[in-house]
Design an enzyme around this catalytic site. Structure first.
Site, short mmCIF file in Angstrom:
data_model
loop_
_atom_site.label_atom_id
_atom_site.label_comp_id
_atom_site.label_asym_id
_atom_site.label_seq_id
_atom_site.Cartn_x
_atom_site.Cartn_y
_atom_site.Cartn_z
N GLU A 75 5.98 3.45 -1.97
CA GLU A 75 6.36 2.08 -1.63
C GLU A 75 5.82 1.09 -2.65
O GLU A 75 6.53 0.18 -3.08
CB GLU A 75 5.85 1.68 -0.24
CG GLU A 75 6.14 0.22 0.02
CD GLU A 75 5.86 -0.27 1.43
OE1 GLU A 75 5.15 0.40 2.17
OE2 GLU A 75 6.38 -1.35 1.76
N ASP A 95 4.09 6.42 1.74
CA ASP A 95 3.69 5.07 2.15
C ASP A 95 2.18 5.12 2.36
O ASP A 95 1.70 5.75 3.30
CB ASP A 95 4.40 4.66 3.45
CG ASP A 95 4.19 3.19 3.74
OD1 ASP A 95 3.27 2.59 3.13
OD2 ASP A 95 4.91 2.63 4.58
N ILE A 97 0.06 2.87 3.35
CA ILE A 97 -0.26 2.33 4.69
C ILE A 97 1.07 1.91 5.32
O ILE A 97 1.71 0.96 4.85
CB ILE A 97 -1.17 1.08 4.65
CG1 ILE A 97 -2.47 1.35 3.89
CG2 ILE A 97 -1.47 0.61 6.08
CD1 ILE A 97 -3.42 0.15 3.82
N ASP A 98 1.48 2.62 6.35
CA ASP A 98 2.60 2.11 7.14
C ASP A 98 1.97 1.28 8.24
O ASP A 98 1.14 1.78 9.02
CB ASP A 98 3.44 3.25 7.72
CG ASP A 98 4.62 2.67 8.49
OD1 ASP A 98 5.44 1.98 7.87
OD2 ASP A 98 4.69 2.86 9.72
N THR A 100 1.08 -2.31 7.34
CA THR A 100 0.13 -3.14 6.57
C THR A 100 -0.24 -4.41 7.33
O THR A 100 -1.40 -4.85 7.30
CB THR A 100 0.73 -3.48 5.19
OG1 THR A 100 0.98 -2.25 4.51
CG2 THR A 100 -0.22 -4.31 4.34
N ASP A 225 8.92 4.80 4.97
CA ASP A 225 8.49 4.54 6.36
C ASP A 225 8.77 5.75 7.25
O ASP A 225 8.07 5.97 8.24
CB ASP A 225 9.25 3.35 6.95
CG ASP A 225 9.03 2.04 6.20
OD1 ASP A 225 7.87 1.75 5.88
OD2 ASP A 225 10.01 1.32 5.95
#
Ligand code: IPD
Ligand code: CA
Length: 284
Positions: A75, A95, A97-98, A100, A225
């Site tokens: 991402e 990702d 951090i999905d 954020t 995601d």
């Protein structure tokens, strides 16, 4: 085309787990330090922190060292241009951090997501929430696990007994607002038992995989995601489709379709015909 044995998939998973642990440590260390997160705004509602960037660098570095011949789609480093170039080659979809916004607000629904797609289908997935210490894993054909224990989707027989989840995403235009609220209306009119929105596509999908939620759908999501969580749902006995697909459960998941509907087959089949589908990727 090179084939990938179960032993290969197992090896890919082992390295992905090490990368998820390293990134998870970065996320966990900074999670509670609310004043200490450097926030940049992709837009007023779409945030990125230095932890997103550092975690993605760590993950890609570790995976590249082990599998230099593989492709990478992250991402924070690839962006949507990279997503459009997803090929049949083994591609790690990341990702860091999905969730954020949750991370910035210290709301504990965050996950490090690492998927490996081959022929554009995810075959290995790790979704790791280091705050709640929940680690979901799956390889194609090997079942799905939460912290090493097998999991399966719920057996909710119909939407009247289902707790359904979605997220509103980042769009704030009139078109997006009307579309999103239209689908909330559909759910309420069909008397779903409950509706949840916790702001992380991957953790909601894993909630569905382990049966504490019955279904998840969203428009606007990206491959990073949903890739890792999609194999976890499928290996937990559920189905994942793009709601724009022509047929509810026969089409292969298109990771770049920017939409996701997943859960036990009966619930997905019940929701597919009633959800509004006229979403446009051009909307802001
Ligand atoms: C987002 C989250 C959010 C969802 C968005 C995603 P991010 O990912 O999953 O819940 O509504 O569609 O893009 O930006 O936190 O990685
Ligand atoms: Ca993210």
């Amino acid at each position: 085309m090179t084939s990938h044995s179960t032993a290969d998939l197992q090896r890919y998973l082992e390295v992905a787990l090490k990368a998820a642990d390293a990134a998870g440590l970065l996320v966990k260390e900074r999670f509670h330090s609310a004043q200490d997160k450097l926030v940049q705004e992709k837009s007023a509602v779409d945030l990125v922190t230095e932890v997103d960037v550092a975690a993605e660098k760590t993950i890609i570095g570790m995976l590249k060292e082990a599998f230099p011949e593989h492709c990478f789609l992250g991402e924070e480093s690839g962006g949507s241009a990279g997503e459009e170039r997803l090929s049949d080659e083994p591609t790690w979809i990341i990702d860091p951090i999905d969730g954020t916004t949750n991370f910035v607000h210290t709301y504990p629904f965050v996950a490090v997501c690492i998927g490996l797609a081959i022929n554009k289908q995810t075959v290995v997935g790790v979704v790791y929430n280091p705050v709640l210490e929940e680690k979901y894993t799956a390889i194609r054909g090997g079942g799905a696990f939460l912290n090493g224990k097998p999991i399966s989707v719920s057996s909710a027989p119909e939407i009247g007994q289902a707790v359904v989840s979605t997220n509103i995403g980042y769009g704030r235009s009139r078109e997006v607002t009307d579309f999103m609220l239209g689908n909330v209306r559909v759910l309420l009119e069909h008397n779903v038992r409950g509706l949840r929105m916790t702001g992380s596509a991957a953790t909601l999908m894993c909630d569905v995989a382990m049966g504490r939620l019955d279904c998840y759908f969203e428009w606007g999501v990206h491959a990073w995601d949903v890739s890792a969580a999609s194999i976890i749902i499928e290996e937990a006995g559920g189905v994942c489709i793009s709601p724009t697909a022509t047929s509810a459960v026969t089409d292969q998941l298109n990771l770049t379709a920017r939409s996701m509907l997943c859960g036990p087959k009966a619930i997905v089949e019940a929701l597919f015909p009633i959800l509004n589908k006229g979403w446009s990727a051009e909307w802001k």
